[in-house]
Design a protein around this motif. Structure first.
Motif, PDB file in Angstrom:
ATOM      1  N   THR A 127       0.830  -1.201   0.000  1.00 40.23           N
ATOM      2  CA  THR A 127       0.000   0.000   0.000  1.00 40.23           C
ATOM      3  C   THR A 127       0.865   1.252   0.000  1.00 40.23           C
ATOM      4  O   THR A 127       0.616   2.187  -0.763  1.00 40.23           O
ATOM      5  CB  THR A 127      -0.948   0.006   1.224  1.00 40.23           C
ATOM      6  OG1 THR A 127      -1.794  -1.141   1.133  1.00 40.23           O
ATOM      7  CG2 THR A 127      -1.784   1.258   1.277  1.00 40.23           C
ATOM      8  N   GLU A 128       1.893   1.267   0.836  1.00 40.67           N
ATOM      9  CA  GLU A 128       2.781   2.432   0.880  1.00 40.67           C
ATOM     10  C   GLU A 128       3.638   2.534  -0.380  1.00 40.67           C
ATOM     11  O   GLU A 128       3.926   3.631  -0.838  1.00 40.67           O
ATOM     12  CB  GLU A 128       3.634   2.407   2.139  1.00 40.67           C
ATOM     13  CG  GLU A 128       2.834   2.664   3.401  1.00 40.67           C
ATOM     14  CD  GLU A 128       2.030   3.956   3.350  1.00 40.67           C
ATOM     15  OE1 GLU A 128       2.563   5.013   2.951  1.00 40.67           O
ATOM     16  OE2 GLU A 128       0.829   3.906   3.706  1.00 40.67           O
TER      17      GLU A 128
ATOM     18  N   TYR B 199      -5.008   3.072  -3.491  1.00 31.80           N
ATOM     19  CA  TYR B 199      -6.170   2.202  -3.662  1.00 31.80           C
ATOM     20  C   TYR B 199      -7.448   3.037  -3.766  1.00 31.80           C
ATOM     21  O   TYR B 199      -8.318   2.750  -4.573  1.00 31.80           O
ATOM     22  CB  TYR B 199      -6.305   1.246  -2.461  1.00 31.80           C
ATOM     23  CG  TYR B 199      -5.507  -0.029  -2.585  1.00 31.80           C
ATOM     24  CD1 TYR B 199      -5.867  -1.000  -3.507  1.00 31.80           C
ATOM     25  CD2 TYR B 199      -4.420  -0.272  -1.766  1.00 31.80           C
ATOM     26  CE1 TYR B 199      -5.144  -2.180  -3.602  1.00 31.80           C
ATOM     27  CE2 TYR B 199      -3.696  -1.449  -1.858  1.00 31.80           C
ATOM     28  CZ  TYR B 199      -4.071  -2.399  -2.773  1.00 31.80           C
ATOM     29  OH  TYR B 199      -3.366  -3.562  -2.874  1.00 31.80           O
ATOM     30  N   ALA B 200      -7.550   4.070  -2.939  1.00 30.09           N
ATOM     31  CA  ALA B 200      -8.757   4.898  -2.934  1.00 30.09           C
ATOM     32  C   ALA B 200      -8.992   5.540  -4.298  1.00 30.09           C
ATOM     33  O   ALA B 200     -10.109   5.526  -4.827  1.00 30.09           O
ATOM     34  CB  ALA B 200      -8.662   5.960  -1.848  1.00 30.09           C
TER      35      ALA B 200
ATOM     36  N   LEU C 156      -8.220  -4.208  -6.825  1.00 29.09           N
ATOM     37  CA  LEU C 156      -7.090  -5.135  -6.958  1.00 29.09           C
ATOM     38  C   LEU C 156      -7.184  -6.223  -5.890  1.00 29.09           C
ATOM     39  O   LEU C 156      -6.417  -6.235  -4.927  1.00 29.09           O
ATOM     40  CB  LEU C 156      -5.763  -4.382  -6.827  1.00 29.09           C
ATOM     41  CG  LEU C 156      -5.488  -3.316  -7.864  1.00 29.09           C
ATOM     42  CD1 LEU C 156      -4.217  -2.548  -7.517  1.00 29.09           C
ATOM     43  CD2 LEU C 156      -5.369  -3.934  -9.251  1.00 29.09           C
ATOM     44  N   PRO C 157      -8.097  -7.174  -6.044  1.00 27.93           N
ATOM     45  CA  PRO C 157      -8.194  -8.234  -5.045  1.00 27.93           C
ATOM     46  C   PRO C 157      -7.006  -9.197  -5.117  1.00 27.93           C
ATOM     47  O   PRO C 157      -6.432  -9.415  -6.183  1.00 27.93           O
ATOM     48  CB  PRO C 157      -9.500  -8.943  -5.411  1.00 27.93           C
ATOM     49  CG  PRO C 157      -9.659  -8.693  -6.865  1.00 27.93           C
ATOM     50  CD  PRO C 157      -9.089  -7.321  -7.108  1.00 27.93           C
ATOM     51  N   VAL C 158      -6.670  -9.761  -3.974  1.00 24.95           N
ATOM     52  CA  VAL C 158      -5.603 -10.757  -3.902  1.00 24.95           C
ATOM     53  C   VAL C 158      -6.160 -12.093  -4.380  1.00 24.95           C
ATOM     54  O   VAL C 158      -7.172 -12.566  -3.894  1.00 24.95           O
ATOM     55  CB  VAL C 158      -5.076 -10.880  -2.454  1.00 24.95           C
ATOM     56  CG1 VAL C 158      -4.091 -12.038  -2.334  1.00 24.95           C
ATOM     57  CG2 VAL C 158      -4.435  -9.576  -2.008  1.00 24.95           C
TER      58      VAL C 158
ATOM     59  N   GLY D 198      -5.191  -9.216  -8.963  1.00 24.48           N
ATOM     60  CA  GLY D 198      -5.867  -9.135 -10.254  1.00 24.48           C
ATOM     61  C   GLY D 198      -6.584  -7.812 -10.368  1.00 24.48           C
ATOM     62  O   GLY D 198      -6.943  -7.197  -9.374  1.00 24.48           O
ATOM     63  N   CYS D 199      -6.798  -7.367 -11.576  1.00 20.56           N
ATOM     64  CA  CYS D 199      -7.521  -6.121 -11.816  1.00 20.56           C
ATOM     65  C   CYS D 199      -8.982  -6.471 -12.114  1.00 20.56           C
ATOM     66  O   CYS D 199      -9.266  -7.265 -13.014  1.00 20.56           O
ATOM     67  CB  CYS D 199      -6.890  -5.368 -12.981  1.00 20.56           C
ATOM     68  SG  CYS D 199      -7.513  -3.706 -13.128  1.00 20.56           S
ATOM     69  N   VAL D 200      -9.899  -5.874 -11.332  1.00 26.21           N
ATOM     70  CA  VAL D 200     -11.314  -6.193 -11.425  1.00 26.21           C
ATOM     71  C   VAL D 200     -12.124  -4.906 -11.552  1.00 26.21           C
ATOM     72  O   VAL D 200     -11.831  -3.912 -10.877  1.00 26.21           O
ATOM     73  CB  VAL D 200     -11.762  -6.983 -10.165  1.00 26.21           C
ATOM     74  CG1 VAL D 200     -13.258  -7.186 -10.132  1.00 26.21           C
ATOM     75  CG2 VAL D 200     -11.036  -8.318 -10.093  1.00 26.21           C
TER      76      VAL D 200
END
Length: 137
Positions: free
Chosen positions: A34-35, A44-45, A54-56, A108-110
């Motif tokens: 995140t950093e 992310y926001a 971007l789910p794991v 992944g990009c969702v």
């Protein structure tokens, strides 16, 4: 590019044995990525506002040594590979020069509206290119 950040272990991260609870290492991986993303100009926001998540899809951690309360840790993260729809971020957790844990997550990009896998927006592709190690590009 390696991204490093420091984190001092609070008492709440430890278990009855006085060591960092094993599941917290995945949280440390998240703090590091995140950093790293924020440092590279992507949060992310902002991404969720733009319609992407971007789910794991995969997480792996190899535990080597224990961290303890009040240890000053360094999280070292980098993008190890990427494609049009997913990327892998590796992270090491260190105490000084001692490697305590290492692992990776695949993101992944969702699309936030359909929850379907989609091609990375340019912002994410630029982040991956910027944060990938030169030899991995």
């Amino acid at each position: 590019m390696y991204f490093e950040m420091q984190y001092r272990v609070p008492y709440g991260d430890t278990d009855k044995m006085g060591v960092v609870y094993y599941a917290n290492y995945l949280e440390y991986f998240e703090r590091g990525r995140t950093e790293m993303m924020r440092h590279a100009g992507m949060s992310y926001a902002e991404m969720e506002k733009a319609g992407f998540m971007l789910p794991v899809s995969e997480a792996y951690c190899k535990y080597i040594r224990s961290a303890k309360y009040d240890d000053l840790l360094t999280f070292r993260s980098w993008v190890s590979s990427y494609s049009r729809v997913k990327f892998t971020i590796c992270t090491e957790v260190r105490r000084n020069d001692e490697l305590l844990a290492s692992g990776h997550v695949v993101l992944g990009c969702v699309d936030v509206n359909t929850f379907k896998v989609t091609r990375m927006p340019q912002q994410v592709a630029d982040f991956c290119a910027k944060c990938a190690l030169e030899e991995e590009k």
